[in-house]
Write a protein that holds these residues in place. Structure first.
Motif, PDB file in Angstrom:
ATOM      1  N   VAL A 283      14.863 -47.554  -7.151  1.00 22.27           N
ATOM      2  CA  VAL A 283      14.059 -46.872  -8.164  1.00 22.27           C
ATOM      3  C   VAL A 283      13.178 -45.817  -7.501  1.00 22.27           C
ATOM      4  CG1 VAL A 283      12.219 -47.154  -9.871  1.00 22.27           C
ATOM      5  CG2 VAL A 283      14.103 -48.818  -9.764  1.00 22.27           C
ATOM      6  N   ARG A 284      12.640 -46.156  -6.341  1.00 22.40           N
ATOM      7  CA  ARG A 284      11.745 -45.228  -5.634  1.00 22.40           C
ATOM      8  C   ARG A 284      12.455 -43.925  -5.257  1.00 22.40           C
ATOM      9  NH1 ARG A 284       9.800 -45.571   0.303  1.00 22.40           N
ATOM     10  NH2 ARG A 284       7.853 -44.393   0.322  1.00 22.40           N
ATOM     11  N   THR A 285      13.627 -44.025  -4.626  1.00 20.23           N
ATOM     12  CA  THR A 285      14.315 -42.802  -4.240  1.00 20.23           C
ATOM     13  C   THR A 285      14.800 -42.034  -5.470  1.00 20.23           C
ATOM     14  OG1 THR A 285      16.407 -44.021  -3.956  1.00 20.23           O
ATOM     15  CG2 THR A 285      15.043 -43.696  -2.003  1.00 20.23           C
ATOM     16  N   TYR A 286      15.195 -42.758  -6.515  1.00 23.60           N
ATOM     17  CA  TYR A 286      15.619 -42.079  -7.739  1.00 23.60           C
ATOM     18  C   TYR A 286      14.452 -41.315  -8.367  1.00 23.60           C
ATOM     19  CZ  TYR A 286      17.995 -41.220 -12.149  1.00 23.60           C
ATOM     20  OH  TYR A 286      18.570 -40.609 -13.240  1.00 23.60           O
ATOM     21  N   LEU A 287      13.255 -41.904  -8.337  1.00 23.08           N
ATOM     22  CA  LEU A 287      12.072 -41.214  -8.850  1.00 23.08           C
ATOM     23  C   LEU A 287      11.794 -39.931  -8.080  1.00 23.08           C
ATOM     24  CD1 LEU A 287       9.372 -43.928  -9.658  1.00 23.08           C
ATOM     25  CD2 LEU A 287      10.047 -42.025 -11.140  1.00 23.08           C
ATOM     26  N   PHE A 288      11.922 -39.989  -6.755  1.00 17.34           N
ATOM     27  CA  PHE A 288      11.693 -38.783  -5.971  1.00 17.34           C
ATOM     28  C   PHE A 288      12.762 -37.731  -6.265  1.00 17.34           C
ATOM     29  CE2 PHE A 288       9.156 -41.428  -2.839  1.00 17.34           C
ATOM     30  CZ  PHE A 288       7.958 -40.782  -3.102  1.00 17.34           C
ATOM     31  N   GLY A 289      13.980 -38.165  -6.541  1.00 19.46           N
ATOM     32  CA  GLY A 289      15.013 -37.220  -6.937  1.00 19.46           C
ATOM     33  C   GLY A 289      14.673 -36.534  -8.252  1.00 19.46           C
ATOM     34  N   ILE A 290      14.183 -37.305  -9.218  1.00 20.59           N
ATOM     35  CA  ILE A 290      13.720 -36.725 -10.484  1.00 20.59           C
ATOM     36  C   ILE A 290      12.584 -35.748 -10.216  1.00 20.59           C
ATOM     37  CG2 ILE A 290      12.542 -37.220 -12.666  1.00 20.59           C
ATOM     38  CD1 ILE A 290      13.995 -39.910 -12.716  1.00 20.59           C
ATOM     39  N   ALA A 291      11.631 -36.172  -9.392  1.00 18.11           N
ATOM     40  CA  ALA A 291      10.459 -35.345  -9.115  1.00 18.11           C
ATOM     41  C   ALA A 291      10.846 -34.027  -8.456  1.00 18.11           C
ATOM     42  CB  ALA A 291       9.478 -36.113  -8.229  1.00 18.11           C
ATOM     43  N   ARG A 292      11.840 -34.061  -7.581  1.00 17.41           N
ATOM     44  CA  ARG A 292      12.285 -32.836  -6.900  1.00 17.41           C
ATOM     45  C   ARG A 292      12.726 -31.795  -7.910  1.00 17.41           C
ATOM     46  NH1 ARG A 292      17.937 -31.987  -4.876  1.00 17.41           N
ATOM     47  NH2 ARG A 292      17.899 -30.052  -3.628  1.00 17.41           N
TER      48      ARG A 292
END
Length: 207
Positions: A66-75
């Motif tokens: 979930v954490r890496t997916y959130l950063f992908g969204i944020a990017r």
């Protein structure tokens, strides 16, 4: 509960699970945006990223954390925000541009007023292409591994080490342009320490 269970409960209508998950990752996401778009836009983009995580379940199937997916969204949220802001300037793609703006300069000045080398390092970092900035920050601020970074940036894991090295070399050149060769070497040798000091200064100011 782990992140995936919290997310599933949130998507099922559990507001407490939503609060726990958001609290767990809010600070990291806010810091991801801060210094590129300012306080209010950072708060708005952070909220927008969490909303996307919750309301678009079809895209996330648990292949990453979930954490890496959130950063992908944020990017992509950040890139789209900057692209809209620059639309009238007819500039190149946002991911290939730096983020040196009046907002960034005010943020640096207010937070690092008495930290000359740290302020110089942030200015050098902000002169890099956006993806280089995000890559180095996620590696050094958030301690993401090469595999996790590959998930965020949607590239093969085997290419990430090379991307990190190229981003660090571009940062070295940017620091050298601002401070000279000797100080550039000293700064890059203690880069992890400087990043920690910058992050702590930002936390002290925005908390």
């Amino acid at each position: 509960m782990d992140d995936m269970e919290l997310l599933e409960r949130w998507r099922g209508g559990d507001r407490h699970a939503a609060q726990v998950l958001i609290k767990r990752h809010y600070d990291s996401l806010f810091m991801f945006f801060w210094g590129k778009v300012g306080d209010q836009a950072s708060a708005d983009l952070t909220q927008d990223a969490f909303e996307t995580l919750c309301t678009d379940p079809g895209r996330f199937r648990g292949d990453s954390t979930v954490r890496t997916y959130l950063f992908g969204i944020a990017r992509w949220k950040l890139a789209n925000h900057l692209r809209r802001a620059r639309k009238m300037r007819n500039t190149t793609d946002t991911l290939d541009e730096g983020t040196e703006t009046d907002v960034v300069e005010r943020s640096i000045t207010s937070v690092l007023a008495h930290r000359e080398r740290e302020a110089m390092l942030v200015r050098a970092l902000r002169s890099l292409p956006l993806d280089d900035q995000l890559l180095l920050e996620l590696k050094d601020y958030e301690n993401l591994t090469a595999r996790e970074l590959a998930e965020v940036f949607e590239v093969p894991a085997g290419t990430m080490a090379g991307r990190i090295n190229r981003a660090r070399e571009r940062l070295r050149r940017a620091v050298r342009d601002r401070a000279g060769a000797t100080q550039a070497e000293q700064t890059m040798q203690s880069l992890d320490s400087y990043f920690r000091e910058i992050r702590q200064a930002v936390r002290d100011t925005t908390s």
